[in-house]
Design a protein around this motif. Sequence first.
Motif, PDB file in Angstrom:
ATOM      1  N   UNK A 148      27.186 -30.520   9.808  1.00 20.78           N
ATOM      2  CA  UNK A 148      27.952 -30.242  11.012  1.00 20.78           C
ATOM      3  C   UNK A 148      28.281 -31.550  11.721  1.00 20.78           C
ATOM      4  N   UNK A 149      29.555 -31.695  12.116  1.00 25.51           N
ATOM      5  CA  UNK A 149      30.014 -32.878  12.832  1.00 25.51           C
ATOM      6  C   UNK A 149      30.596 -32.431  14.172  1.00 25.51           C
ATOM      7  N   UNK A 150      30.014 -32.920  15.255  1.00 28.19           N
ATOM      8  CA  UNK A 150      30.444 -32.554  16.599  1.00 28.19           C
ATOM      9  C   UNK A 150      31.139 -33.729  17.266  1.00 28.19           C
ATOM     10  N   UNK A 151      32.407 -33.569  17.606  1.00 24.81           N
ATOM     11  CA  UNK A 151      33.159 -34.556  18.379  1.00 24.81           C
ATOM     12  C   UNK A 151      33.093 -34.188  19.855  1.00 24.81           C
ATOM     13  N   UNK A 152      32.792 -35.169  20.706  1.00 28.81           N
ATOM     14  CA  UNK A 152      32.872 -34.967  22.158  1.00 28.81           C
ATOM     15  C   UNK A 152      33.339 -36.274  22.799  1.00 28.81           C
ATOM     16  N   UNK A 153      33.897 -36.156  23.997  1.00 30.31           N
ATOM     17  CA  UNK A 153      34.467 -37.326  24.666  1.00 30.31           C
ATOM     18  C   UNK A 153      33.729 -37.578  25.981  1.00 30.31           C
ATOM     19  N   UNK A 154      33.340 -38.837  26.166  1.00 31.97           N
ATOM     20  CA  UNK A 154      32.678 -39.232  27.410  1.00 31.97           C
ATOM     21  C   UNK A 154      32.831 -40.730  27.584  1.00 31.97           C
ATOM     22  N   UNK A 155      33.011 -41.165  28.819  1.00 34.45           N
ATOM     23  CA  UNK A 155      33.193 -42.586  29.074  1.00 34.45           C
ATOM     24  C   UNK A 155      34.462 -43.139  28.469  1.00 34.45           C
TER      25      UNK A 155
ATOM     26  N   UNK B 105      29.555 -34.504  32.861  1.00 34.59           N
ATOM     27  CA  UNK B 105      30.960 -34.839  33.106  1.00 34.59           C
ATOM     28  C   UNK B 105      31.670 -35.178  31.786  1.00 34.59           C
ATOM     29  N   UNK B 106      31.452 -34.328  30.781  1.00 41.12           N
ATOM     30  CA  UNK B 106      32.200 -34.487  29.533  1.00 41.12           C
ATOM     31  C   UNK B 106      33.687 -34.433  29.826  1.00 41.12           C
ATOM     32  N   UNK B 107      34.442 -35.171  29.052  1.00 40.40           N
ATOM     33  CA  UNK B 107      35.885 -35.237  29.264  1.00 40.40           C
ATOM     34  C   UNK B 107      36.607 -34.408  28.212  1.00 40.40           C
TER      35      UNK B 107
ATOM     36  N   UNK C  35      33.980 -22.838  32.829  1.00 41.36           N
ATOM     37  CA  UNK C  35      33.310 -23.607  31.779  1.00 41.36           C
ATOM     38  C   UNK C  35      32.831 -24.941  32.325  1.00 41.36           C
ATOM     39  N   UNK C  36      31.519 -25.184  32.327  1.00 39.18           N
ATOM     40  CA  UNK C  36      31.014 -26.465  32.813  1.00 39.18           C
ATOM     41  C   UNK C  36      31.320 -27.590  31.835  1.00 39.18           C
ATOM     42  N   UNK C  37      31.411 -28.803  32.382  1.00 41.77           N
ATOM     43  CA  UNK C  37      31.708 -29.981  31.561  1.00 41.77           C
ATOM     44  C   UNK C  37      30.419 -30.589  31.025  1.00 41.77           C
ATOM     45  N   UNK C  38      29.583 -29.767  30.413  1.00 41.71           N
ATOM     46  CA  UNK C  38      28.316 -30.221  29.865  1.00 41.71           C
ATOM     47  C   UNK C  38      27.170 -29.806  30.774  1.00 41.71           C
ATOM     48  N   UNK C  39      25.950 -30.096  30.353  1.00 42.71           N
ATOM     49  CA  UNK C  39      25.610 -30.820  29.118  1.00 42.71           C
ATOM     50  C   UNK C  39      25.671 -29.948  27.862  1.00 42.71           C
ATOM     51  N   UNK C  40      25.777 -28.606  28.038  1.00 42.07           N
ATOM     52  CA  UNK C  40      25.725 -27.709  26.885  1.00 42.07           C
ATOM     53  C   UNK C  40      27.122 -27.323  26.423  1.00 42.07           C
TER      54      UNK C  40
ATOM     55  N   UNK D 277      24.081 -32.450  25.357  1.00 38.76           N
ATOM     56  CA  UNK D 277      24.325 -33.896  25.334  1.00 38.76           C
ATOM     57  C   UNK D 277      23.573 -34.553  26.486  1.00 38.76           C
ATOM     58  N   UNK D 278      22.767 -35.556  26.155  1.00 39.58           N
ATOM     59  CA  UNK D 278      22.078 -36.344  27.178  1.00 39.58           C
ATOM     60  C   UNK D 278      22.302 -37.831  26.913  1.00 39.58           C
TER      61      UNK D 278
END
Length: 329
Positions: free
Chosen positions: A305-312, A250-252, A285-290, A241-242
């Motif tokens: 494929x549907x990817x859900x991620x949370x940020x901001x 800093x993915x949540x 586990x890092x909070x992103x980007x991978x 994710x970029x």
Amino acid sequence: MSAATRTAVYALGLGVAFAAAFGAGRAVGDAGGLGPAPAPTGHAASGGMSMPGGVPGHGGAGDAASEGMSMPGGVPGHGGAGHQAHESALPEGLQISQDGYTLRPTTTTLEPGRATEFTFRVIGPDGAPVTRYRTEHDKKLHFILVSRDLTTFRHVHPALGGSGLWSVRLTPPSAGPYRAFADFAPEGHDPLTLGVDLQAPGGYTPRSLPAPSRTATVDGYTVTLVGALTPGRAAPLTATVTRDGRPVTDLQPYLGAYGHLVALRAGDLAYLHVHPQGAPGDGVTPAGPAITFHAQVPSGGAYRLFLDFRHGGAVHTAAFTVTADGSGG
């Protein structure tokens, strides 16, 4: 030899000849489909979707199939460790009933472009609505709505009311056929995913499946997918994710993970919802980007494929079309 003896021997010979002829006739009749059919070896499905390699998801003990959907390993999905499908299990989401549990909507019609209060119950093996569920990834039930052409996707969480009645507001963006999936774990039973067809009446023109692509843009984010869907073999899929060309580190957490992947096979919409390796706050586990998943599919062809991620503070969904051919492209 007396006349009586000769008569008895003649009758016995006729009986033996008749029995031999009858046996031969049965053999020919069975070979030609006229005799009784051989006992079936079990119900069969053409294929399924599995996600092994350390990330369990939704298995379930379905009828026998030549290929199933499973998620063995040590990082639980919705079912957690132990919710695994044998190779013979039917793919998730293709049935409205499984193991005595039935998804029963109060209506199967939605209004295109307008919010509809959609309600349903899960009926248990005793014929009564299920009222007790285990919490899986922060929720007692996960609900997915997807258009049959795989161009619309919604992941929502209904509220449980009295008498086991679930309710959620659904707004299909356009008319057409939809498929809904209820993903849940009743107390005392392995997790299940049941599916039902819904309709949004009106003029409908199906859209083509989006062309295969490993890059998706959503809400100002760019998500790149690396890895191959290789039929019959587990392989990593990594989503990076970029934003504005910079890695998002800093993915949540969202529902107990940094990402959720729903894979749907084009055509029959065989369903799988899985989670990545590791967990927020585990110290490794890092909070992103991978975000890395492990995937195995049973056959070649197209998958959405549907990817859900949370940020901001918001949840974003990136969508990809991937062809399972082992090329990695």
